[in-house]
Design an enzyme around this catalytic site. Structure first.
Site, PDB file in Angstrom:
ATOM      1  N   TYR A  21       1.035  -0.893   0.182  1.00 40.52           N
ATOM      2  CA  TYR A  21      -0.327   0.022  -0.145  1.00 40.52           C
ATOM      3  C   TYR A  21       0.650   1.177   0.211  1.00 40.52           C
ATOM      4  O   TYR A  21       0.370   2.557  -0.015  1.00 40.52           O
ATOM      5  CB  TYR A  21      -0.798  -0.126   0.954  1.00 40.52           C
ATOM      6  N   GLY A  67      10.661   6.790   1.775  1.00 39.36           N
ATOM      7  CA  GLY A  67      11.543   5.974   1.462  1.00 39.36           C
ATOM      8  C   GLY A  67      11.813   5.410   3.687  1.00 39.36           C
ATOM      9  O   GLY A  67      10.941   5.090   3.938  1.00 39.36           O
ATOM     10  N   SER A 122       7.005   1.842  11.824  1.00 41.75           N
ATOM     11  CA  SER A 122       5.973   1.101  11.539  1.00 41.75           C
ATOM     12  C   SER A 122       5.875  -0.204  11.523  1.00 41.75           C
ATOM     13  O   SER A 122       6.111  -1.419  11.379  1.00 41.75           O
ATOM     14  CB  SER A 122       6.284   1.208   9.484  1.00 41.75           C
ATOM     15  N   ARG A 134       3.516  -5.680   4.557  1.00 42.86           N
ATOM     16  CA  ARG A 134       4.336  -5.283   4.486  1.00 42.86           C
ATOM     17  C   ARG A 134       6.048  -6.461   4.373  1.00 42.86           C
ATOM     18  O   ARG A 134       5.773  -6.803   5.546  1.00 42.86           O
ATOM     19  CB  ARG A 134       4.372  -4.221   6.057  1.00 42.86           C
ATOM     20  N   ASP A 273       3.720  16.412   2.738  1.00 44.15           N
ATOM     21  CA  ASP A 273       3.931  14.947   1.648  1.00 44.15           C
ATOM     22  C   ASP A 273       3.030  13.605   0.534  1.00 44.15           C
ATOM     23  O   ASP A 273       3.577  13.281   0.265  1.00 44.15           O
ATOM     24  CB  ASP A 273       4.279  13.705   3.686  1.00 44.15           C
ATOM     25  N   CYS A 313     -19.994  20.055   5.067  1.00 44.22           N
ATOM     26  CA  CYS A 313     -18.980  20.260   5.718  1.00 44.22           C
ATOM     27  C   CYS A 313     -19.237  21.634   6.957  1.00 44.22           C
ATOM     28  O   CYS A 313     -19.777  22.164   7.771  1.00 44.22           O
ATOM     29  CB  CYS A 313     -17.579  20.498   5.284  1.00 44.22           C
ATOM     30  N   CYS A 322     -12.764  18.312  12.990  1.00 43.30           N
ATOM     31  CA  CYS A 322     -12.790  17.853  11.890  1.00 43.30           C
ATOM     32  C   CYS A 322     -12.078  18.741  10.384  1.00 43.30           C
ATOM     33  O   CYS A 322     -10.986  18.595  10.080  1.00 43.30           O
ATOM     34  CB  CYS A 322     -13.132  16.820  11.412  1.00 43.30           C
ATOM     35  N   CYS A 326      -8.136  15.650   5.760  1.00 41.62           N
ATOM     36  CA  CYS A 326      -6.987  15.742   4.962  1.00 41.62           C
ATOM     37  C   CYS A 326      -8.036  16.024   3.749  1.00 41.62           C
ATOM     38  O   CYS A 326      -8.149  15.056   3.077  1.00 41.62           O
ATOM     39  CB  CYS A 326      -6.254  14.384   4.968  1.00 41.62           C
ATOM     40  N   CYS A 345     -15.189  11.082   6.081  1.00 39.93           N
ATOM     41  CA  CYS A 345     -16.915  11.806   6.651  1.00 39.93           C
ATOM     42  C   CYS A 345     -17.439  10.889   7.774  1.00 39.93           C
ATOM     43  O   CYS A 345     -17.118  11.138   8.831  1.00 39.93           O
ATOM     44  CB  CYS A 345     -17.560  12.562   5.490  1.00 39.93           C
TER      45      CYS A 345
END
Length: 381
Positions: A21, A67, A122, A134, A273, A313, A322, A326, A345
């Site tokens: 992912y 990375g 992680s 992973r 990012d 919203c 909230c 993002c 949401c």
């Protein structure tokens, strides 16, 4: 006071894992001519001096990510610490370091302890849950090696947090994930919902909104009765801060963006990012300073565009906590047929409304001069 956060990637998208992912591995395509794996000394020096100068606060945080940052080598970070001391201007320097843990050894851990690094590990749960996505480049499992890395960190008394990507699989086992992280010794757990989009829609690895809401509620139920005040969960801490009218603790729930950047290996500075692409390139630290790019019109406009416009919203009773979430997750159609509503949401509404009575009780305790964590005594009776 002016400040900014820079997630610096000294090895770019280079990693020794190939997690199913991972959204950042593809960023290597932005630099097809790249011949070196690690940020050079000139760029490192410019970054450290500029990052410190850009902060008007007494504390400066360096966030090393990838990375996989350990691929830069220990000598790189020994040099970084020396430069931080050189350019510190009397400010307190803190280092955070997000890693998959596979390359950690005694030398790394001694260095982390000596310089008070905070390590983020992680890990997505126990072996079955973690190894599902992973893996190494050759497809081998990694869980046991991550656990061994955590044991090394504990051996050398290095502070560490855990970062867990909540996906379609582990979201079905919230208590199993939570109890495993506790058994690992994690006292700070960050949970990040996975959302992968494809040309066909949302990838099946992604956690559904309903599952993420239930995941958060289930862990919260146990946490507030047993572990509040002992284990920190940023999502829960933010919720309480919002009810107290305090500034957001995470950019995800801030009213605006624009001061959390990503720095690539060659000195290119991006808005975020999650927006490392040509459209969101602010410039390069070889030609402009971080402070100048922080004050740029592009940075301000990016920050202002974070404010939600979806009708749902604007009239939502949990908007104060909230703020639309993002922007990268705003892929769902709003009532006016525009992809502007956050995919999670319903997750956020479910969680914020479920926790409202608890948050009001905790705020009441705080207002009366007690610790909010004292709520567990009431709930256990």
């Amino acid at each position: 006071m002016k400040s900014c956060h820079v997630m610096v990637k000294p090895t770019g998208a280079t990693c020794n894992l190939a997690c199913d992912y991972c959204f950042y591995l593809e960023k290597a395509q932005l630099y097809p001519e790249r011949k070196t794996r690690t940020m050079n000394d000139e760029t490192l020096t410019r970054f450290i001096s500029q990052h410190i100068a850009a902060q008007e606060t007494d504390e400066v945080i360096f966030a090393w990510q990838g990375g996989e940052p350990t691929l830069a080598g220990l000598a790189f970070f020994q040099r970084a610490v020396a430069l931080q001391k050189q350019f510190s201007q009397g400010k307190t320097i803190l280092n955070t370091f997000q890693t998959n843990g596979l390359l950690l050894n005694d030398d790394w851990c001694r260095f982390f302890y000596q310089h008070n690094f905070l390590i983020g590990i992680s890990i997505d749960g126990d072996a079955t849950l973690h190894d599902a996505f992973r893996k190494t480049v050759s497809g081998k499992p990694t869980h046991q090696r991550v656990v061994e890395a955590v044991d090394l960190l504990k051996k050398y008394k290095v502070q560490f947090n855990t970062l867990t990507v909540v996906n379609a699989l582990n979201s079905q086992y919230p208590i199993r994930v939570y109890e495993f992280l506790k058994s690992l010794g994690s006292h700070h757990m960050q949970f990040i919902p996975l959302l992968e989009t494809t040309t066909e829609g949302v990838n099946e690895r992604s956690v559904t909104p309903s599952s993420f809401g239930i995941f958060l509620k289930t862990i919260f139920y146990h946490w507030i009765r047993r572990d509040i005040g002992v284990i920190e969960i940023p999502f829960f801490e933010h919720t309480f801060s919002a009810w107290c009218g305090l500034p957001p603790l995470t950019c995800v729930f801030s009213p605006t963006c624009g001061n959390a950047f990503a720095l690539e290996q060659n000195g290119d500075l991006y808005q975020c990012d999650h927006f490392v692409n040509s459209a969101h390139l602010l410039g390069n630290i070889q030609h402009s300073t971080i402070g100048e790019m922080l004050d740029s019109d592009a940075s301000r406009l990016f920050g202002q565009n974070k404010q939600p416009a979806a009708p749902e919203c604007l009239h939502c009773n949990v908007k104060f906590a909230c703020h639309g979430g993002c922007p990268k997750d705003r892929i769902s159609l709003s009532s006016r047929g525009i992809a502007e509503l956050n995919y999670f949401c319903s997750s956020y509404q479910t969680f914020f409304r479920y926790t409202e009575p608890y948050m009001l009780m905790m705020k009441s305790l705080l207002d009366e001069g007690y610790s909010p964590s004292d709520i567990r005594h009431t709930l256990c009776e």
